[in-house]
Design a protein around this motif. Structure first.
Motif, mmCIF file in Angstrom:
data_model
loop_
_atom_site.group_PDB
_atom_site.id
_atom_site.type_symbol
_atom_site.label_atom_id
_atom_site.label_comp_id
_atom_site.label_asym_id
_atom_site.label_seq_id
_atom_site.Cartn_x
_atom_site.Cartn_y
_atom_site.Cartn_z
ATOM 1 N N ALA A 5 50.974 115.213 55.578
ATOM 2 C CA ALA A 5 50.361 115.694 56.051
ATOM 3 C C ALA A 5 48.841 115.828 55.778
ATOM 4 N N HIS A 6 47.859 115.976 54.962
ATOM 5 C CA HIS A 6 46.405 115.665 54.660
ATOM 6 C C HIS A 6 45.636 115.187 54.637
ATOM 7 N N ALA A 7 46.123 113.469 54.846
ATOM 8 C CA ALA A 7 45.829 112.669 55.999
ATOM 9 C C ALA A 7 45.400 112.885 57.350
ATOM 10 N N LYS A 8 46.998 113.338 57.906
ATOM 11 C CA LYS A 8 46.971 113.786 59.188
ATOM 12 C C LYS A 8 46.090 114.706 59.567
ATOM 13 N N LYS A 9 45.575 115.736 58.811
ATOM 14 C CA LYS A 9 44.587 117.011 58.269
ATOM 15 C C LYS A 9 43.275 116.704 58.501
ATOM 16 N N VAL A 10 43.078 115.355 58.150
ATOM 17 C CA VAL A 10 41.467 114.755 58.151
ATOM 18 C C VAL A 10 41.211 114.477 58.983
ATOM 19 N N HIS A 11 42.382 113.715 59.409
ATOM 20 C CA HIS A 11 42.070 113.234 61.101
ATOM 21 C C HIS A 11 41.871 114.145 61.976
ATOM 22 N N ALA A 12 42.756 115.036 61.892
ATOM 23 C CA ALA A 12 42.529 115.667 63.451
ATOM 24 C C ALA A 12 40.795 116.719 63.025
ATOM 25 N N ALA A 13 40.510 117.077 62.579
ATOM 26 C CA ALA A 13 39.464 117.609 61.769
ATOM 27 C C ALA A 13 38.169 116.857 62.301
ATOM 28 N N HIS A 14 38.012 114.798 61.839
ATOM 29 C CA HIS A 14 37.052 114.209 61.853
ATOM 30 C C HIS A 14 37.320 113.746 63.592
ATOM 31 N N VAL A 15 38.435 113.910 64.379
ATOM 32 C CA VAL A 15 38.998 113.682 65.766
ATOM 33 C C VAL A 15 37.692 115.021 66.473
ATOM 34 N N ASN A 26 71.158 109.679 34.403
ATOM 35 C CA ASN A 26 70.019 109.024 34.930
ATOM 36 C C ASN A 26 69.886 108.590 36.175
ATOM 37 N N VAL A 27 70.876 108.804 36.949
ATOM 38 C CA VAL A 27 70.958 109.084 38.195
ATOM 39 C C VAL A 27 70.098 110.723 38.597
ATOM 40 N N LYS A 28 70.407 111.566 38.570
ATOM 41 C CA LYS A 28 69.832 112.765 38.813
ATOM 42 C C LYS A 28 68.209 112.839 38.592
ATOM 43 N N VAL A 29 68.031 111.925 37.550
ATOM 44 C CA VAL A 29 66.504 112.073 37.290
ATOM 45 C C VAL A 29 66.076 111.384 37.704
ATOM 46 N N GLU A 30 66.093 110.071 38.786
ATOM 47 C CA GLU A 30 65.920 109.472 39.450
ATOM 48 C C GLU A 30 66.549 110.130 40.510
ATOM 49 N N ALA A 31 67.177 110.486 41.126
ATOM 50 C CA ALA A 31 67.216 111.491 42.391
ATOM 51 C C ALA A 31 65.825 112.155 42.407
ATOM 52 N N ILE A 32 65.721 112.798 41.669
ATOM 53 C CA ILE A 32 64.607 113.769 41.289
ATOM 54 C C ILE A 32 62.899 113.008 41.344
ATOM 55 N N ALA A 33 62.916 112.554 40.596
ATOM 56 C CA ALA A 33 61.516 111.566 40.673
ATOM 57 C C ALA A 33 61.741 110.898 42.249
ATOM 58 N N ALA A 34 63.255 110.155 42.943
ATOM 59 C CA ALA A 34 62.400 109.764 44.745
ATOM 60 C C ALA A 34 62.063 110.838 45.420
ATOM 61 N N LYS A 35 62.953 112.093 44.767
ATOM 62 C CA LYS A 35 62.398 113.550 45.623
ATOM 63 C C LYS A 35 60.995 113.905 45.528
ATOM 64 N N THR A 36 60.504 114.110 44.539
ATOM 65 C CA THR A 36 59.094 113.920 43.967
ATOM 66 C C THR A 36 58.202 112.831 45.085
ATOM 67 N N LYS A 37 58.740 111.777 44.589
ATOM 68 C CA LYS A 37 58.020 110.490 45.312
ATOM 69 C C LYS A 37 57.605 111.117 46.909
ATOM 70 N N ALA A 38 58.692 111.007 47.556
ATOM 71 C CA ALA A 38 59.369 111.560 49.171
ATOM 72 C C ALA A 38 58.005 112.782 49.719
ATOM 73 N N SER A 39 58.335 113.479 48.612
ATOM 74 C CA SER A 39 57.004 115.061 48.733
ATOM 75 C C SER A 39 56.125 114.522 48.620
ATOM 76 N N ALA A 40 55.558 113.666 48.084
ATOM 77 C CA ALA A 40 53.923 113.458 47.123
ATOM 78 C C ALA A 40 53.642 112.880 48.854
ATOM 79 N N HIS A 41 54.567 112.465 49.432
ATOM 80 C CA HIS A 41 54.331 110.750 49.982
ATOM 81 C C HIS A 41 54.204 111.792 51.223
ATOM 82 N N GLN A 42 54.726 112.804 51.782
ATOM 83 C CA GLN A 42 55.442 113.755 52.842
ATOM 84 C C GLN A 42 53.583 114.726 52.618
ATOM 85 N N LEU A 43 53.245 115.022 51.590
ATOM 86 C CA LEU A 43 52.037 116.404 51.035
ATOM 87 C C LEU A 43 50.460 115.106 51.856
ATOM 88 N N HIS A 44 51.002 113.886 51.626
ATOM 89 C CA HIS A 44 49.608 113.043 51.027
ATOM 90 C C HIS A 44 48.949 112.332 52.969
#
Length: 261
Positions: free
Chosen positions: A93-103, A73-91
């Motif tokens: 990065a995408h937001a930053k890219k969109v903002h840079a394109a807008h600027v 259960n601890v391993k699964v939660e760690a994987i889920a947290a890591k996946t969530k962090a990666s998704a947040h980072q991707l989001h």
């Protein structure tokens, strides 16, 4: 990402663990239920001891399985947290890219707007300059006939021509006088001789004899000299215009002078 994306993996681990617990429990019960040769002769005390031993084994297996489940259960939660962090980072990065394109788009649009405004201003300045040049050309064209007419006007090199030329200059400078007024005073002062000089009056005694058509002394000539005429006091036109300029300041006009002045 779905809220329970890791639930299939957790269910699989739970199933495997529960199956292991059931198998081990069944084996322990079977072992405790089958009597050995010793148990058939000794009776109830031996059976109670084996039952206690089987229960302890089941508890031990259950604890291990529970620990494994907790670890999974601890391993699964760690994987889920890591996946969530990666998704947040991707989001992010995408937001930053969109903002840079807008600027970049805004900057490009602003630069384009400035360039257009500059081009429009330059065109307006050029058009205004062309308009002024055309107006100046038209003005010069309109003035040219008058200038040519003035330049083409000639005067006779005699008393009549000198008086007429002097009158034109006087009128352009705002100095009053008439042909008759000038002629009358010239004839009285010098008889029309531009080289006349008075060497006997008080001015001559003082070293500043009267000279020219209207018998002007040098200090008066220098003070009332009219711009555009000669600085030679014997010059007929320069002498007449200076004398008339002096008379205008002293008497209002040469027409008002009827004697030595």
């Amino acid at each position: 990402m779905p809220k329970h994306a890791h639930s299939p993996t957790l269910t699989k681990h739970h199933k495997i663990a529960l199956a292991g617990v059931a198998t081990l429990g069944a084996a322990a019960l079977a072992f405790s239920a089958v009597p050995s040769s010793a148990e058939t002769t000794s009776g109830a005390p031996a059976a109670a001891a084996k039952a206690a031993y089987g229960t302890a084994q089941v508890k031990d297996v259950t604890g291990k399985v529970t620990d494994q489940l907790a670890l999974q259960n601890v391993k699964v939660e760690a994987i889920a947290a890591k996946t969530k962090a990666s998704a947040h980072q991707l989001h992010a990065a995408h937001a930053k890219k969109v903002h840079a394109a807008h600027v970049a788009h805004v900057k490009q649009a602003h630069a384009k707007k400035l360039h257009a405004a500059h081009a429009k201003h330059a065109a307006a300045v050029k058009q205004a300059a062309a308009k002024r040049a055309a107006q100046q050309t038209a003005s010069r064209s309109a003035q040219r006939p008058q200038i040519q007419q003035v330049a083409a006007k000639t005067y006779a090199n005699n008393l009549d021509g000198w008086i007429r030329q002097s009158l034109d200059i006087m009128h352009s400078k705002g100095i009053p006088g008439s042909y008759n007024g000038l002629y009358r005073n010239i004839m009285r002062e010098s008889s029309g001789n531009p080289n006349a000089i008075n060497n006997w009056d008080i001015n001559a005694i003082n070293g500043i004899p009267s000279k020219g058509l209207l018998q002007v002394i040098p200090p008066t000539f220098a003070t009332y000299h009219v711009a555009g005429t000669s600085w030679n006091i014997y010059d007929p036109v320069a002498n007449i215009t200076a004398a008339c300029n002096y008379a205008a300041h002293r008497y209002g006009s040469m027409d008002n002078v009827n004697s030595a002045y």
